[in-house]
Write an enzyme that holds these catalytic residues in place. Structure first.
Site, PDB file in Angstrom:
ATOM      1  N   LYS A 195       0.854  -1.208   0.000  1.00 37.38           N
ATOM      2  CA  LYS A 195       0.000   0.000   0.000  1.00 37.38           C
ATOM      3  C   LYS A 195       0.881   1.247   0.000  1.00 37.38           C
ATOM      4  O   LYS A 195       0.624   2.215  -0.711  1.00 37.38           O
ATOM      5  CB  LYS A 195      -0.954  -0.023   1.207  1.00 37.38           C
ATOM      6  CG  LYS A 195      -2.067  -1.059   1.026  1.00 37.38           C
ATOM      7  CD  LYS A 195      -2.857  -1.342   2.291  1.00 37.38           C
ATOM      8  CE  LYS A 195      -3.793  -2.529   2.063  1.00 37.38           C
ATOM      9  NZ  LYS A 195      -4.524  -2.958   3.246  1.00 37.38           N
TER      10      LYS A 195
ATOM     11  N   GLN B 167      -4.882  -1.792   9.582  1.00 36.42           N
ATOM     12  CA  GLN B 167      -4.760  -3.111   8.959  1.00 36.42           C
ATOM     13  C   GLN B 167      -5.333  -4.204   9.865  1.00 36.42           C
ATOM     14  O   GLN B 167      -4.959  -4.313  11.027  1.00 36.42           O
ATOM     15  CB  GLN B 167      -3.281  -3.386   8.641  1.00 36.42           C
ATOM     16  CG  GLN B 167      -3.041  -4.674   7.878  1.00 36.42           C
ATOM     17  CD  GLN B 167      -3.614  -4.663   6.460  1.00 36.42           C
ATOM     18  OE1 GLN B 167      -3.509  -3.683   5.743  1.00 36.42           O
ATOM     19  NE2 GLN B 167      -4.240  -5.753   6.062  1.00 36.42           N
TER      20      GLN B 167
ATOM     21  N   ASP C   9     -11.048   2.313   3.576  1.00 29.35           N
ATOM     22  CA  ASP C   9     -11.273   0.873   3.426  1.00 29.35           C
ATOM     23  C   ASP C   9     -12.764   0.574   3.220  1.00 29.35           C
ATOM     24  O   ASP C   9     -13.122  -0.521   2.790  1.00 29.35           O
ATOM     25  CB  ASP C   9     -10.810   0.133   4.701  1.00 29.35           C
ATOM     26  CG  ASP C   9      -9.466  -0.556   4.517  1.00 29.35           C
ATOM     27  OD1 ASP C   9      -9.069  -0.773   3.360  1.00 29.35           O
ATOM     28  OD2 ASP C   9      -8.808  -0.856   5.530  1.00 29.35           O
TER      29      ASP C   9
END
Ligand code: NAP
Length: 293
Positions: free
Chosen positions: A52, A96, A119
C-alpha cells in the site's frame, strides 16, 4: 478464453491517478495523504501494508506508517484513530486487520471517521453502499467492478453466483452486482458453507465470484461453458520453488476451469493488484471530498 490482466488495468488506473495528483500539486495544493496503522508483525499484514505504501509512492501520494507492537492497548489504538480523524493533513487512513484478540476490531472500525474510512468498513459506509449512495466501496469489490468495466464484460441480466459472504468481499460484491447500474443489474445468488446444491447452482452462473479462501475450490464441473470467473482467493501454500517457501493459490482450479471461461482472473495478477489500486482511488476521493462534500 481471455485472461483478465489485473496488473495491466491496475497500472493504467494508477497512471491516471498520478496524473490527477500532478494537477492537484500544480494548483498549489498538497498531495493526497494516506496513513496506515499496523499492529504487530503478521507476515501477510506486513506485505499488504508495504504494498500500500509502495502504491502511494507510485501515484504521488504522501503516506505515513504508524506501527504498534502486539501488546498495544485498545485505548492507545483508539486514541490514535481519534488523532488521525482530527488531523487535517491526513485525508484517509486504514487500520490493517486482523488486530490482536484483546482489541475489538468493531470498536476500532466504528471509531474511524466515515469521511476518512478509505477501506469502506465503517457501518455508515456499508449502509450507504447498501442504499446505492456515494460511499467508499471496500477495495476488493471495487477492484472487481473496475475489471468488469475495463473488459466491457456484460453484467446486465446475468446470473452471478458469489461464493462467500464476508463483510469485506462476498457480501458487498453481491449487493453491488444486484444494484441498478452497470456493472450491476445481475441476478445474484450468494453461496456459503451452509449452502446446499452448491455445484449445481454454480453451473447455472454466467459470472462466478469465488471468495472462499479454499484453494482450488471451484472445479471445471462447477462452471458452464463461456462463464466469467473472478477468483478472489489468495491462500498461501507451501512451495519449494519460491524463496519465501510459499506461493499464492486461488479459489479456482485454474488449469481445468480456464479453458471453459470467456474471461478469468489469474492468481496472482488478477483481483489482487486491483485491490490496492482501489484503495488509491478511495484516497483520492477522500482528498477531493467526492463522497462527503
Ligand atoms: P472469509 O471471511 O473467510 O469468508 C469466506 C467465505 O467463504 C465465508 O462466507 C464462508 O462461509 C465461505 N466458505 C468457506 N468454506 C466454504 C465451503 N466449503 N463452501 C462454501 N462456502 C464456503 O474470507 P474473505 O475475507 O472473504 O476472503 C476470501 C478469500 O479471498 C481468502 O483467500 C482471502 O485471502 C482472499 N482475499 C483476497 C483479496 C485480494 O485482494 N485478492 C482481498 C480479500 C480477500 P460461512 O460464511 O458460512 O462461513
Amino acid at each position: 478464453m481471455q485472461l483478465i490482466d489485473g496488473k495491466l488495468v491496475s497500472k493504467e488506473v494508477r497512471k491516471s491517478i498520478a496524473e490527477e495528483v500532478t494537477k492537484i500539486i500544480a494548483k498549489g495544493e498538497r498531495a493526497p495523504h494516506l496513513a496506515a496503522v499496523l499492529v504487530g508483525h503478521d507476515g501477510g499484514s506486513e506485505t499488504y501494508v508495504a504494498n500500500k505504501i509502495k502504491a502511494c509512492e507510485e501515484v504521488g501520494f504522501t503516506s505515513t506508517l504508524i506501527r504498534y507492537e502486539d501488546n498495544v492497548t485498545e485505548e492507545e489504538l483508539l486514541n490514535k484513530v481519534i488523532e488521525l480523524n482530527n488531523n487535517p493533513e491526513i485525508d484517509g487512513f486504514i487500520v490493517q486487520l486482523p488486530l490482536p484478540k484483546h482489541i475489538s476490531e468493531e470498536k476500532v472500525t466504528e471509531t474511524i471517521d466515515p469521511r476518512k474510512d478509505v477501506d469502506g468498513f465503517h457501518p455508515q459506509n456499508i449502509g450507504r453502499l447498501t442504499l446505492g449512495s456515494p460511499t467508499f466501496v471496500s477495495a476488493t469489490p471495487q477492484g472487481m467492478l473496475e475489471l468488469l468495466k475495463y473488459y466491457n464484460i456484460a453484467t446486465n441480466g446475468k446470473h452471478c453466483v458469489v461464493i462467500g459472504r464476508s463483510n469485506i468481499v462476498g457480501r458487498p460484491m453481491s449487493i453491488l452486482l444486484s444494484q441498478k447500474r452497470e456493472p450491476g443489474n445481475c441476478t445474484v445468488t450468494v453461496l456459503h458453507s451452509r449452502s446446499e446444491n452448491l455445484k449445481e447452482i454454480c453451473r447455472q452462473a454466467d459470472i462466478i465470484v469465488a471468495a472462499v479462501g479454499v484453494p482450488e475450490f471451484v472445479t471445471a464441473d462447477m462452471v458452464k461453458e463461456g462463464a466469467v470467473v473472478l477468483d478472489v482467493g489468495t491462500t498461501r501454500v507451501p512451495s519449494n520453488e519460491t524463496k519465501s517457501g510459499w506461493r499464492l493459490k486461488g479459489d479456482v482450479k485454474f488449469d481445468e476451469v480456464s479453458p471453459k471461461c470467456s474471461f478469468i482472473t489469474p492468481v496472482p495478477g488478477g483481483v489482487g493488484p486491483m485491490t490496492i489500486t482501489s484503495l488509491m482511488i478511495n484516497t483520492l476521493k477522500a482528498a477531493n471530498k467526492e463522497i462527503y462534500k
